[in-house]
Design a protein around this motif. Structure first.
Motif, PDB file in Angstrom:
ATOM      1  N   CYS A  70       0.855  -1.187   0.000  1.00 54.48           N
ATOM      2  CA  CYS A  70       0.000   0.000   0.000  1.00 54.48           C
ATOM      3  C   CYS A  70       0.893   1.239   0.000  1.00 54.48           C
ATOM      4  O   CYS A  70       1.527   1.547   1.008  1.00 54.48           O
ATOM      5  N   LEU A  71       0.961   1.924  -1.129  1.00 53.19           N
ATOM      6  CA  LEU A  71       1.819   3.094  -1.239  1.00 53.19           C
ATOM      7  C   LEU A  71       1.084   4.393  -0.949  1.00 53.19           C
ATOM      8  O   LEU A  71       1.689   5.456  -0.910  1.00 53.19           O
ATOM      9  N   VAL A  72      -0.221   4.336  -0.734  1.00 51.59           N
ATOM     10  CA  VAL A  72      -1.009   5.514  -0.384  1.00 51.59           C
ATOM     11  C   VAL A  72      -1.465   5.349   1.062  1.00 51.59           C
ATOM     12  O   VAL A  72      -2.117   4.377   1.404  1.00 51.59           O
ATOM     13  N   LYS A  73      -1.106   6.309   1.891  1.00 46.98           N
ATOM     14  CA  LYS A  73      -1.478   6.270   3.311  1.00 46.98           C
ATOM     15  C   LYS A  73      -2.475   7.376   3.602  1.00 46.98           C
ATOM     16  O   LYS A  73      -2.381   8.473   3.061  1.00 46.98           O
ATOM     17  N   SER A  74      -3.417   7.102   4.486  1.00 46.85           N
ATOM     18  CA  SER A  74      -4.398   8.114   4.881  1.00 46.85           C
ATOM     19  C   SER A  74      -3.740   9.117   5.827  1.00 46.85           C
ATOM     20  O   SER A  74      -2.697   8.844   6.421  1.00 46.85           O
ATOM     21  N   SER A  75      -4.369  10.273   5.973  1.00 47.74           N
ATOM     22  CA  SER A  75      -3.811  11.283   6.883  1.00 47.74           C
ATOM     23  C   SER A  75      -3.824  10.791   8.327  1.00 47.74           C
ATOM     24  O   SER A  75      -2.942  11.133   9.106  1.00 47.74           O
ATOM     25  N   ALA A  76      -4.797   9.968   8.678  1.00 43.42           N
ATOM     26  CA  ALA A  76      -4.840   9.412  10.033  1.00 43.42           C
ATOM     27  C   ALA A  76      -3.643   8.497  10.294  1.00 43.42           C
ATOM     28  O   ALA A  76      -3.047   8.525  11.375  1.00 43.42           O
ATOM     29  N   GLU A  77      -3.287   7.696   9.297  1.00 47.37           N
ATOM     30  CA  GLU A  77      -2.116   6.819   9.448  1.00 47.37           C
ATOM     31  C   GLU A  77      -0.835   7.636   9.557  1.00 47.37           C
ATOM     32  O   GLU A  77       0.071   7.273  10.281  1.00 47.37           O
TER      33      GLU A  77
END
Length: 80
Positions: A70-77
């Motif tokens: 997963c190369l896209v992370k959420s702002s929460a992560e």
């Protein structure tokens, strides 16, 4: 990369000061390929990073495994 060690292709991988440079090169390579349709060949990253091509390929795989592909992370992560 919340995991400090993982089992990538049968080998334990620990992020430390001696190998972080190699992991950064792998990350830059993958980032370039992820965000751009026109990216350099692995041989260019090999020359710039000073890594053998086989090691660069192995590091890219380990980088992806550490990130669960997963190369896209959420702002929460990112806040963790």
């Amino acid at each position: 990369m919340s995991k400090l060690s993982g089992n990538a292709v049968g080998h334990s991988f620990v992020i430390e000061s001696f190998n972080i440079y190699h992991l950064v090169i792998a990350g830059v390579t993958l980032t370039s390929k992820f965000f751009s349709d026109n990216f350099y060949a692995n041989s260019c990253y090999e020359k710039v990073g000073g890594l053998p091509l086989a090691e660069l390929n192995q590091l890219k795989l380990q980088f992806l495994l550490l990130n669960d592909f997963c190369l896209v992370k959420s702002s929460a992560e990112m806040q963790r």
